[in-house]
Design a protein around this motif. Structure first.
Motif, short mmCIF file in Angstrom:
data_model
loop_
_atom_site.label_atom_id
_atom_site.label_comp_id
_atom_site.label_asym_id
_atom_site.label_seq_id
_atom_site.Cartn_x
_atom_site.Cartn_y
_atom_site.Cartn_z
N ARG A 80 0.70 -1.16 -0.13
CA ARG A 80 0.04 -0.11 0.07
C ARG A 80 0.94 1.13 -0.12
N PHE A 81 0.31 2.34 -0.60
CA PHE A 81 1.06 3.47 -0.52
C PHE A 81 0.38 4.47 0.49
N GLY A 82 0.78 4.73 1.65
CA GLY A 82 0.04 5.31 2.49
C GLY A 82 -1.22 4.68 2.69
N SER A 83 -2.52 5.26 2.50
CA SER A 83 -3.67 4.69 2.89
C SER A 83 -4.09 3.80 1.69
N LEU A 84 -3.52 3.85 0.61
CA LEU A 84 -4.07 3.32 -0.66
C LEU A 84 -3.51 1.94 -0.65
N PRO A 85 -4.36 0.94 -0.81
CA PRO A 85 -3.94 -0.47 -1.12
C PRO A 85 -3.75 -0.50 -2.50
N VAL A 86 -2.52 -0.98 -2.99
CA VAL A 86 -2.31 -1.13 -4.44
C VAL A 86 -2.21 -2.53 -4.90
N LEU A 87 -1.49 -3.40 -3.94
CA LEU A 87 -1.49 -4.86 -4.40
C LEU A 87 -2.07 -5.51 -3.23
N SER B 162 -4.71 0.87 -16.52
CA SER B 162 -4.07 2.03 -15.89
C SER B 162 -4.51 1.99 -14.37
N GLY B 163 -3.30 2.03 -13.69
CA GLY B 163 -3.51 2.05 -12.24
C GLY B 163 -4.00 0.74 -11.53
N SER B 164 -3.72 -0.32 -12.12
CA SER B 164 -4.26 -1.76 -11.47
C SER B 164 -2.84 -2.09 -10.62
N GLY B 165 -1.90 -1.51 -10.73
CA GLY B 165 -1.04 -2.01 -9.88
C GLY B 165 0.45 -2.82 -10.53
N LYS B 166 0.50 -2.83 -11.78
CA LYS B 166 1.22 -3.73 -12.75
C LYS B 166 2.79 -3.33 -12.48
N SER B 167 2.95 -1.99 -12.50
CA SER B 167 4.31 -1.26 -12.45
C SER B 167 4.60 -1.65 -10.98
N THR B 168 3.85 -1.40 -9.93
CA THR B 168 4.28 -1.40 -8.70
C THR B 168 4.72 -3.04 -8.36
N1 LIG Z 1 5.22 6.01 -5.32
C1 LIG Z 1 3.77 5.86 -5.42
N2 LIG Z 1 3.32 6.90 -4.22
C2 LIG Z 1 1.89 6.75 -4.31
N3 LIG Z 1 1.00 6.17 -4.99
C3 LIG Z 1 1.38 5.11 -5.98
C4 LIG Z 1 3.05 5.38 -5.98
N4 LIG Z 1 3.17 4.58 -7.30
C5 LIG Z 1 2.02 3.98 -7.71
N5 LIG Z 1 1.05 4.55 -6.94
C6 LIG Z 1 -0.26 4.57 -6.89
O1 LIG Z 1 -0.61 2.93 -7.15
C7 LIG Z 1 -1.58 2.48 -7.91
C8 LIG Z 1 -0.99 1.61 -8.96
O2 LIG Z 1 0.01 2.14 -9.82
P1 LIG Z 1 0.90 1.17 -10.69
O3 LIG Z 1 1.61 0.26 -10.21
O4 LIG Z 1 1.67 2.37 -11.54
O5 LIG Z 1 0.02 0.99 -11.86
P2 LIG Z 1 -0.25 0.47 -13.26
O6 LIG Z 1 1.19 0.30 -13.71
O7 LIG Z 1 -0.84 -0.72 -13.49
O8 LIG Z 1 -0.62 1.64 -14.18
C9 LIG Z 1 -2.11 3.96 -8.71
O9 LIG Z 1 -3.16 4.26 -8.27
C10 LIG Z 1 -0.85 4.92 -8.43
O10 LIG Z 1 -1.54 5.91 -8.15
#
Ligand SMILES: Nc1ncnc2c1ncn2[C@@H]1O[C@H](COP(=O)(O)OP(=O)(O)O)[C@@H](O)[C@H]1O
Ligand SMILES: [Mg+2]
Lengths: 247, 227
Positions: free
Chosen positions: A16-23, A42-48
């Protein structure tokens, strides 16, 4: 003898990034020599997720077993692990102050501690394998996007990685330059490189991928061979995403 | 005496020029020496502080920011006087030369730190990530990837700031450092004529105009095509 396991296994990776769960607990594995595509909105967490595989992002929980070792474990020398996991970025991220050869040899010199001649020999070979032998002395800023991305691939390959992670390697390229980068990736696959690719090059995925993973909302929704996932997706969300992509 | 003759007599009196020239030349040597030392130590220290700050360790960052803010806020003359006349009270006597070198180096370090820091944080995050992804440590990335780019970006503002601060070598005159202005004012007090001051002014131009030109040349040399 050790049984042949996957080269990389993610087990319950959460972030999670702060309060935002990403994976939300990703389970995922890649076999030796496999090319896996990850697609999703986009935003589904692939890069993360991809960045968790070499700890550019630190997962909150889970395990990441690479070559038999949990690289999230205490006492793991991550910089050693990273030499075995190459990464290619959407924005190339070449070092603008170094020549093409300097870009490719920096880690060989400073991490792998090779001599200058040895590093340059390896660097030239890596550049040759991406078809850029004639650009060794050029500065990155003078190259086309496609050439820059191939230098970035050579920079990753020079360290002789077991796995290469690609994060949207062709998204920043003009359409006419995409092919040259895909050709290099196809060639890598033929040479048996293990690759995880975040990309929306659907046609290339269908032709080259061994498996396609569909991610949404920080979860893996569905995965399978490209023919199955593209022709006959089981999940309605996958169908919906694909129909939007193909539109 | 015509107005023109009076002007020439006040600012360009031939006998005085001949008599004062050796002093002014020796003052130029002193000014160049201090300026050179200040540039070396000040910029090195500034780079070191900016690099340290990039580790984002809170107590270190706070200390650096306080140091930089105080030294940038204080008029250098005040610092020169405090150090020169104040330190002996705590049993530490430094020569005027050492005080001028120390104070101007610290002032330049404070400005240079801020300029280098601005350069470091302006380098895109992808540069860090690309280098770290190949196994370079944080420090190796800083040294081989980030600083070379940051330093190039900072050369124009740093050149201007360095020139501004090295001109403060003239403050040496109030603590008896025999640099250009000190030599000139001493000669003025003996002759009651402004010619030595004019010679001092010309001496500053002789030193600093090439520096300004060099700064411009360096600036264009260090710009490169961004990837
Ligand atoms: N360093 C970061 N700090 C805060 N939020 C982030 C950070 N990196 C990504 N996010 C958030 O995490 C979510 C997933 O991002 P990301 O993994 O880049 O998705 P994707 O690659 O699938 O488009 C998004 O909502 C993005 O805004
Ligand atoms: Mg992404």
């Amino acid at each position: 003898m050790m049984p042949e396991g996957p080269l990389l296994s993610a087990i319950g990776i959460a972030k999670r990034f702060g309060s935002l769960p990403v994976l939300h607990g990703i389970d995922f594995s890649v076999q030796q020599g496999e090319m896996v595509f990850i697609i999703g909105p986009s935003g589904s967490g692939k890069s993360t997720f991809l960045r968790c595989c070499n700890r550019l992002e630190e997962p909150d929980s889970g395990a990441m077993i690479f070559d038999g070792v949990d690289i999230l474990g205490k006492g793991v020398e991550i910089n050693t692990v990273r030499q075995r996991i190459g990464m290619v970025f959407q924005a190339f991220n070449l070092y603008p102050h170094l020549s093409v050869l300097g870009n490719v040899t920096l880690a060989l010199r400073k991490v792998a501690r090779k001599s200058k001649t040895e590093a340059e020999r390896i660097g030239r070979a890596a550049l040759e394998s991406v078809g850029l032998s004639d650009k060794v002395d050029a500065m990155p800023g003078t190259l086309s996007g496609g050439q820059q991305q191939r230098v970035a691939i050579a920079r990753a390959l020079a360290l002789d990685p077991k796995l290469v992670l690609f994060d949207e390697p062709t998204s920043a390229l003009d359409p006419e330059l995409v092919g040259s980068v895909l050709a290099v990736m196809r060639d890598l696959k033929q040479r048996g490189m293990t690759m995880v690719v975040v990309s929306h090059e659907m046609r290339f995925a269908r032709e080259a991928a061994d498996r396609v993973v569909f991610m949404e909302g920080g979860r893996i929704v569905e995965q399978g061979p490209p023919a199955q996932l593209f022709e006959a997706p089981r999940e309605p969300r996958t169908r919906e995403f694909l129909s939007r992509m193909m539109a | 005496m015509s107005g023109f003759e009076r002007f020439v007599d006040t600012f360009f009196k031939a006998e005085l020029i001949a008599a004062t020239l050796p002093n002014i030349v020796s003052g130029m040597g002193m000014t160049l020496l201090i300026a050179g030392l200040v540039v070396l130590t000040g910029i090195f220290l500034g780079l070191l502080l900016a690099a340290l700050r990039s580790y984002r360790i809170t107590p270190i960052t706070v200390a650096i920011v306080i140091f930089a803010d105080i030294l940038r806020a204080m008029p250098p003359l005040v610092l020169v006087l405090i150090v020169y006349f104040g330190l002996p009270n705590v049993g530490l006597t430094l020569s005027g030369f050492a005080v001028l070198w120390l104070v101007l180096s610290l002032v330049l370090a404070a400005f240079a730190e801020e300029i280098f820091w601005a350069g470091i944080i302006s380098i895109r995050k992808g540069q860090w990530e690309a280098a770290r992804a190949t196994g370079l440590t944080y420090t190796a990335t800083l040294i081989w990837v980030i600083l070379p780019q940051a330093v190039r970006l900072t050369i124009p503002p740093l050149t201007n700031r360095t020139i501004a601060i090295t001109k403060n070598t003239a403050l040496g005159t109030v603590i008896g450092v025999p640099e250009i202005l000190n030599q000139a004012t001493t000669a003025v007090s003996f002759s009651g004529n402004a010619t030595p001051l004019m010679m001092g002014a010309i001496a500053y131009l002789v030193i600093f105009i090439p520096v300004v030109m060099l700064g411009r040349a360096v600036e264009s040399r260090f710009s490169w095509k961004r990837a």
